[in-house]
Design an enzyme around this catalytic site. Sequence first.
Site, PDB file in Angstrom:
ATOM      1  N   HIS A 244       0.862  -1.183   0.000  1.00  0.00           N
ATOM      2  CA  HIS A 244       0.000   0.000   0.000  1.00  0.00           C
ATOM      3  C   HIS A 244       0.898   1.232   0.000  1.00  0.00           C
ATOM      4  O   HIS A 244       1.845   1.316   0.795  1.00  0.00           O
ATOM      5  CB  HIS A 244      -0.906  -0.003   1.233  1.00  0.00           C
ATOM      6  CG  HIS A 244      -2.054   0.947   1.128  1.00  0.00           C
ATOM      7  ND1 HIS A 244      -1.871   2.317   1.153  1.00  0.00           N
ATOM      8  CD2 HIS A 244      -3.382   0.749   0.964  1.00  0.00           C
ATOM      9  CE1 HIS A 244      -3.057   2.907   1.018  1.00  0.00           C
ATOM     10  NE2 HIS A 244      -3.994   1.968   0.892  1.00  0.00           N
ATOM     11  N   ARG A 290      -2.232   0.936  -7.573  1.00  0.00           N
ATOM     12  CA  ARG A 290      -1.390   0.924  -6.371  1.00  0.00           C
ATOM     13  C   ARG A 290       0.066   0.565  -6.613  1.00  0.00           C
ATOM     14  O   ARG A 290       0.975   1.133  -6.008  1.00  0.00           O
ATOM     15  CB  ARG A 290      -1.948  -0.123  -5.413  1.00  0.00           C
ATOM     16  CG  ARG A 290      -2.599   0.527  -4.272  1.00  0.00           C
ATOM     17  CD  ARG A 290      -3.177  -0.456  -3.351  1.00  0.00           C
ATOM     18  NE  ARG A 290      -4.368   0.188  -2.830  1.00  0.00           N
ATOM     19  CZ  ARG A 290      -5.238  -0.372  -2.047  1.00  0.00           C
ATOM     20  NH1 ARG A 290      -5.091  -1.621  -1.694  1.00  0.00           N
ATOM     21  NH2 ARG A 290      -6.275   0.294  -1.615  1.00  0.00           N
ATOM     22  N   ARG A 386      -4.315  -6.000  -7.111  1.00  0.00           N
ATOM     23  CA  ARG A 386      -5.726  -5.848  -6.747  1.00  0.00           C
ATOM     24  C   ARG A 386      -6.202  -4.401  -6.882  1.00  0.00           C
ATOM     25  O   ARG A 386      -5.509  -3.463  -6.464  1.00  0.00           O
ATOM     26  CB  ARG A 386      -5.926  -6.300  -5.298  1.00  0.00           C
ATOM     27  CG  ARG A 386      -7.333  -6.129  -4.778  1.00  0.00           C
ATOM     28  CD  ARG A 386      -7.449  -6.694  -3.376  1.00  0.00           C
ATOM     29  NE  ARG A 386      -6.635  -5.964  -2.441  1.00  0.00           N
ATOM     30  CZ  ARG A 386      -7.056  -4.888  -1.756  1.00  0.00           C
ATOM     31  NH1 ARG A 386      -8.281  -4.423  -1.932  1.00  0.00           N
ATOM     32  NH2 ARG A 386      -6.256  -4.300  -0.913  1.00  0.00           N
TER      33      ARG A 386
HETATM   34  C1  SIN Z   1      -7.528   1.712   1.824  1.00  0.00           C
HETATM   35  O1  SIN Z   1      -8.394   2.194   2.550  1.00  0.00           O
HETATM   36  O2  SIN Z   1      -6.689   2.379   1.229  1.00  0.00           O
HETATM   37  C2  SIN Z   1      -7.476   0.231   1.678  1.00  0.00           C
HETATM   38  C3  SIN Z   1      -8.507  -0.212   0.755  1.00  0.00           C
HETATM   39  C4  SIN Z   1      -8.098  -1.519   0.144  1.00  0.00           C
HETATM   40  O3  SIN Z   1      -7.027  -2.036   0.422  1.00  0.00           O
HETATM   41  O4  SIN Z   1      -8.856  -2.012  -0.697  1.00  0.00           O
END
Ligand code: SIN
Length: 531
Positions: A244, A290, A386
């Site tokens: 992330h 991402r 994803r």
């Molecule tokens: C987020 O709130 O950034 C995470 C959402 C996700 O991982 O789908």
Amino acid sequence: MNQGRYLIDFNLKDIEKEYYDVLIIGSGIAGVYTALEIPEEYKIAILTKESIDISNSVLAQGGIAVSLDKGDSPEFHYRDTIYAGAGLCDEKSVWILVNEAAQNIENLLKFGVNFDKESPEQLSLTREGAHSKNRIIHAGDSTGKEVCDKLIYVVKAKDNIKIKERVFAVDILTEGNVCKGILALDEETMSLKAYISDIVVCATGGFGQIYSNTTNPDVATGDGLGLAYRAGCELMDLEFIQFHPTVLYHHENKSFLISEAVRGEGAILRNVNGKRFMPEYHELNELAPRDVVSRAIFEEMVKTGSDYVYLDITFKSTDYLENRFPNIFKTCLGYGIDISKDYIPVAPAEHYCMGGIRTDVFGRTSIKGFYACGEAACNGIHGANRLASNSLLEGLVFGHKIGEEVVEILKNRTDNYALDIKSRNNYTKKEVNIEGIRKELQKLMTEYVGILRNRDGLMLAKQKIDSFYEEIGNLKSETIKEFELQNMLLISKLVIDSSLEREESRGAHYRSDFNKTDDEKWKRNLLKVRN
Ligand code: SIN
């Protein structure tokens, strides 16, 4: 590798047994929702190694993707998911995901889940990375908690569902290629118990704990994948690990997520010199997929010699931020960061495993009677990367499908518990620095099997894992930490093997020594199965 078929020596005839129609391992959204999708006439047990409210799902902030807006449709959601997945999505699975999203959200509303609303009839929709439309429904910035709290409340009220907390699933019991139940350790008495059932659903989540910095809770140690692999089940796409882009970077906390929804509401990424950089990397800027944003941040960190970049949402008012992102606002403030005035220091951290136990759209694995769902499973909906907010949705849609499938099986079953199962590996007790190896493993995986990979680093990581295996030898595992380490080592080894094998870059798997995508050779999934 020293692991036998089972992680423990046992003879089933000497072990206490409980009998169920369906066993579910894991208490995140996939586990509890699946339990609720099976009719009440069937006896179900949910086994969870912690308390029922500890899971990765509970921590999910952003929301759930569903095409509800007038200008949106399942087709658009499908297209965005396939685009983010970088050529490896399973089209049939994605089609089911996007088309069955709305009906499962309806179901959540019936269970009492409160999503934020635009008006009494209309849910609020926001946007996240690589979505072409606003389609993320949310409950402030604690969507996972709201959903899980409500589902757990309903589960607890059901007489047919038994919740078994602090019960660690060591291995699945099999005869031939048929699942017969679970061999589990009761953490309070430290005694073994056999949970017997022809149907076991694995919803144990991912394995983020093989990395030093992860948004996942401590429990995410890949136990479900470990027990599936030992039983001969196919695992798929293990090289694709999502980092992330925006996880808080603070000396006291490097695992708190700053939701992508913050960028969805317009936040800008700046390097430590205050310069906005995403326009140089992708036309979607901060809302690029991402993997793209994480690599861009990584590159800026290297260029500027910094361990973090900044996320800037200071152009929004305090009132707005406190209402829209109450948890993020409060948590950051606790670390002295007022997000309405200060830039938030962030860095990428491990977040989600695209790969897992290979399943079809009904959660069926390569072992009869053994199903998987949620992050532990891999039916190809995420491909190589994803799409944001598709993961809670995955747990719902495919949990529902397992419910449908299991009912058919239960209607036609003949109880036939032939149970002459035993295992003897002569595991021996020895002193091993379990915590030390766990930490070294996390560091190793972060350094060599993270956002950027290459053959030399992967080979080094592989050799180091071999040396960990030598150190633990034929260890007799007795504590949860020992079992977890066995699973973490096994999954790390398989992630490294898959990463070495895939000599290209695609989605979240980036090889600096093979930095192009090679569809001709590699537009295919990699499977790992025990010989
Ligand atoms: C987020 O709130 O950034 C995470 C959402 C996700 O991982 O789908």
